[in-house]
Design a protein around this motif. Structure first.
Motif, PDB file in Angstrom:
ATOM      1  N   UNK A  58       0.852  -1.185   0.000  1.00  0.00           N
ATOM      2  CA  UNK A  58       0.000   0.000   0.000  1.00  0.00           C
ATOM      3  C   UNK A  58       0.888   1.235   0.000  1.00  0.00           C
ATOM      4  N   UNK A  59       0.640   2.125  -0.939  1.00  0.00           N
ATOM      5  CA  UNK A  59       1.383   3.379  -1.019  1.00  0.00           C
ATOM      6  C   UNK A  59       0.511   4.510  -0.506  1.00  0.00           C
ATOM      7  N   UNK A  60       1.119   5.475   0.174  1.00  0.00           N
ATOM      8  CA  UNK A  60       0.382   6.640   0.642  1.00  0.00           C
ATOM      9  C   UNK A  60       1.274   7.872   0.564  1.00  0.00           C
ATOM     10  N   UNK A  61       0.600   9.028   0.428  1.00  0.00           N
ATOM     11  CA  UNK A  61       1.322  10.299   0.338  1.00  0.00           C
ATOM     12  C   UNK A  61       0.422  11.408   0.870  1.00  0.00           C
ATOM     13  N   UNK A 110      -5.228  20.334   1.782  1.00  0.00           N
ATOM     14  CA  UNK A 110      -4.401  19.168   2.088  1.00  0.00           C
ATOM     15  C   UNK A 110      -5.084  17.937   1.509  1.00  0.00           C
ATOM     16  N   UNK A 111      -4.299  17.014   0.965  1.00  0.00           N
ATOM     17  CA  UNK A 111      -4.864  15.807   0.357  1.00  0.00           C
ATOM     18  C   UNK A 111      -4.087  14.581   0.832  1.00  0.00           C
ATOM     19  N   UNK A 112      -4.810  13.608   1.382  1.00  0.00           N
ATOM     20  CA  UNK A 112      -4.212  12.320   1.768  1.00  0.00           C
ATOM     21  C   UNK A 112      -4.543  11.318   0.680  1.00  0.00           C
ATOM     22  N   UNK A 113      -3.510  10.725   0.104  1.00  0.00           N
ATOM     23  CA  UNK A 113      -3.682   9.765  -0.988  1.00  0.00           C
ATOM     24  C   UNK A 113      -3.234   8.400  -0.517  1.00  0.00           C
ATOM     25  N   UNK A 114      -4.092   7.389  -0.703  1.00  0.00           N
ATOM     26  CA  UNK A 114      -3.765   6.015  -0.322  1.00  0.00           C
ATOM     27  C   UNK A 114      -4.057   5.107  -1.488  1.00  0.00           C
TER      28      UNK A 114
END
Length: 189
Positions: free
Chosen positions: A170-173, A185-189
């Motif tokens: 799982x990648x997140x940024x 703000x943006x949380x990407x998973x």
């Protein structure tokens, strides 16, 4: 038929396959269960990771490799979420890479968007930006006023957090407010 079933569970790496065994024909069902569990071993992935390199800004980059029992391999880099390699067999059983691959991290840094995750926006935005709720947001753009795939500092140029999960990674940024000109703000998973 399965009102008095029992389960046979076989842990395979980080994958679990479960098959129900009926009371009516346990010998036959047990054989079927072994066959299904064997197939599960073929498709469940083992996840490993290793250092891949260091960006020009000094950030370490890892390569996560997923391998199943059939020998299929997928390698993902934490830099831009690049799909670096997919090895699959041809009709004669010989394995080959089916994605275009650059030789090293420096080459990926020189070619953003190459086999990578795109964003914040995947496509093109004209006129050098956009207006949202009456507020103008200017984006990094080319000479024609077009911002492409999130711009030069888009998601394809970021080192993502990676976490091994069952059968994958799982990648997140976390994209900060105003990063590359985008609001919020943006949380990407």
């Amino acid at each position: 038929f399965l009102n008095e079933a029992r389960a046979v569970t076989n842990p395979i790496g980080n994958c679990v396959a479960t098959v129900a065994i009926s009371r009516w024909d346990q010998a036959l069902d047990l054989q079927r269960a072994r066959t299904v569990l064997g197939r599960a071993a073929m498709v469940c992935a083992v996840v490993t990771h290793a250092p891949y390199g260091v960006t020009a800004h000094g950030e370490p980059v890892d390569a996560f490799t997923l391998t199943n029992g059939r020998g299929t391999v997928v390698r993902v880099l934490t830099y831009g979420g690049v799909i670096n390699e997919i090895l699959v067999p041809d009709r004669k059983g010989a394995f080959g890479n089916i994605v275009l691959q650059l030789p090293d991290l420096k080459a990926y840094e020189a070619h953003p968007n190459f086999s990578s995750l795109l964003g914040r926006y995947a496509n093109r935005i004209a006129d050098g930006g956009f207006t949202l709720n009456g507020v103008r947001y200017n984006l990094p753009s080319n000479a024609q006023g077009i911002s492409s795939h999130g711009g030069p500092g888009g998601f394809s140029t970021k080192v993502w957090h990676a976490e091994p999960i069952q059968n994958g990674v799982a990648l997140s940024y976390e994209s900060a407010d105003a990063e590359n000109g985008y609001p919020g703000k943006l949380s990407v998973n």
